[in-house]
Design a protein around this motif. Structure first.
Motif, short mmCIF file in Angstrom:
data_model
loop_
_atom_site.label_atom_id
_atom_site.label_comp_id
_atom_site.label_asym_id
_atom_site.label_seq_id
_atom_site.Cartn_x
_atom_site.Cartn_y
_atom_site.Cartn_z
N ILE A 20 -4.75 10.17 1.68
CA ILE A 20 -4.85 9.19 2.77
C ILE A 20 -5.94 9.64 3.72
O ILE A 20 -5.86 10.72 4.30
CB ILE A 20 -3.52 9.09 3.55
CG1 ILE A 20 -2.36 8.74 2.64
CG2 ILE A 20 -3.64 8.12 4.71
CD1 ILE A 20 -2.32 7.33 2.17
N ARG B 184 0.83 -1.20 0.00
CA ARG B 184 0.00 0.00 0.00
C ARG B 184 0.86 1.25 0.00
O ARG B 184 0.47 2.28 -0.50
CB ARG B 184 -0.92 -0.02 1.21
CG ARG B 184 -1.98 -1.05 1.08
CD ARG B 184 -2.95 -0.96 2.23
NE ARG B 184 -3.96 -1.96 2.05
CZ ARG B 184 -4.01 -3.09 2.72
NH1 ARG B 184 -3.11 -3.36 3.61
NH2 ARG B 184 -4.96 -3.95 2.49
N ALA C 55 -6.40 6.14 -0.26
CA ALA C 55 -6.06 5.05 0.67
C ALA C 55 -6.79 5.32 1.97
O ALA C 55 -6.50 6.28 2.67
CB ALA C 55 -4.55 5.00 0.88
N THR D 29 -8.25 2.03 -1.91
CA THR D 29 -7.86 0.88 -1.12
C THR D 29 -8.27 1.11 0.33
O THR D 29 -8.37 2.24 0.79
CB THR D 29 -6.33 0.63 -1.18
OG1 THR D 29 -5.65 1.80 -0.74
CG2 THR D 29 -5.89 0.27 -2.58
N THR D 30 -8.52 0.02 1.02
CA THR D 30 -8.88 0.09 2.43
C THR D 30 -8.07 -0.95 3.17
O THR D 30 -7.49 -1.85 2.57
CB THR D 30 -10.38 -0.23 2.65
OG1 THR D 30 -10.62 -1.57 2.23
CG2 THR D 30 -11.27 0.73 1.88
N HIS E 160 -5.17 8.02 -6.22
CA HIS E 160 -5.34 6.91 -5.28
C HIS E 160 -5.87 7.44 -3.96
O HIS E 160 -5.28 8.35 -3.39
CB HIS E 160 -3.96 6.25 -5.07
CG HIS E 160 -3.99 5.04 -4.21
ND1 HIS E 160 -3.42 3.86 -4.60
CD2 HIS E 160 -4.48 4.81 -2.98
CE1 HIS E 160 -3.57 2.96 -3.64
NE2 HIS E 160 -4.22 3.52 -2.64
#
Length: 194
Positions: free
Chosen positions: A88, A10, A111, A135-136, A109
């Protein structure tokens, strides 16, 4: 190319730049500190608390933005109109997740590392054309040996996370300090026997 059996790391998202961390608590600050290992050209931190924005600068953020001052617009301005390559989400509330999707550039992205207790809306009516990767997940132990070796080599300083120290018999005072980080600047509190 992915190695067989291993998911992509990640942290590889940070190799792009600029990047933004929403939430400058311990998780967001850890993201900022480790981002510096990948040399992004700019790290932007967003938070409401002045003490946490000051901490973000100490941990390596280049720019801080108050969360109540239109951070999507400001991040877009700071990135030449494109938005952040990586956003993030480190708070765990729907508003910050949705803000991440607004301030990340097309092809960027998001995150999500914040722990959510309520549902967040994924605005596909706006996002479908933007080619985002989302993404997680929480921390896994895959990177632990690397992080420990970076700490041992002096390349990753974790001491700034400890903002307060108390003797064990001062536990109630320690909890009081820790439960009001906006007033005390507490990140991590250490209790010792002596």
């Amino acid at each position: 190319m992915r190695r067989s059996g291993r998911p992509p790391t990640r942290s590889s998202a940070w190799t792009r730049s600029p990047s933004a961390a929403l939430g400058a608590g311990p998780i967001g600050l850890a993201a900022i500190a480790t981002a510096r290992l990948f040399s992004p050209n700019r790290v932007i931190a967003v938070d409401l608390a002045e003490s946490r924005l000051e901490a973000a600068l100490r941990f390596g953020a280049d720019t801080v933005i108050r969360a109540d001052s239109d951070p999507a617009r400001k991040a877009t301005e700071l990135t030449g109109g494109l938005g952040a390559d990586v956003a993030i989400e480190a708070v765990g509330i729907p508003e910050t997740f949705e803000l991440c999707t607004r301030l990340v550039r097309p092809g960027g992205h998001v995150a999500n590392v914040g722990v959510h207790g309520r549902p967040a809306t994924l605005h596909l009516e706006d996002l479908w054309i933007r080619d985002l990767t989302i993404t997680t997940g929480l921390v896994d132990t895959y990177s632990t040996p690397t992080l420990l070796s970076l700490i041992a080599a002096g390349r990753l300083d974790t001491s700034p996370f400890v903002t307060h120290r108390f003797a064990l018999d001062e536990m109630e005072k320690a909890y009081e300090v820790f439960s009001h980080p906006e007033d005390t600047g507490a990140l991590k509190v250490v209790l010792t026997r002596s």
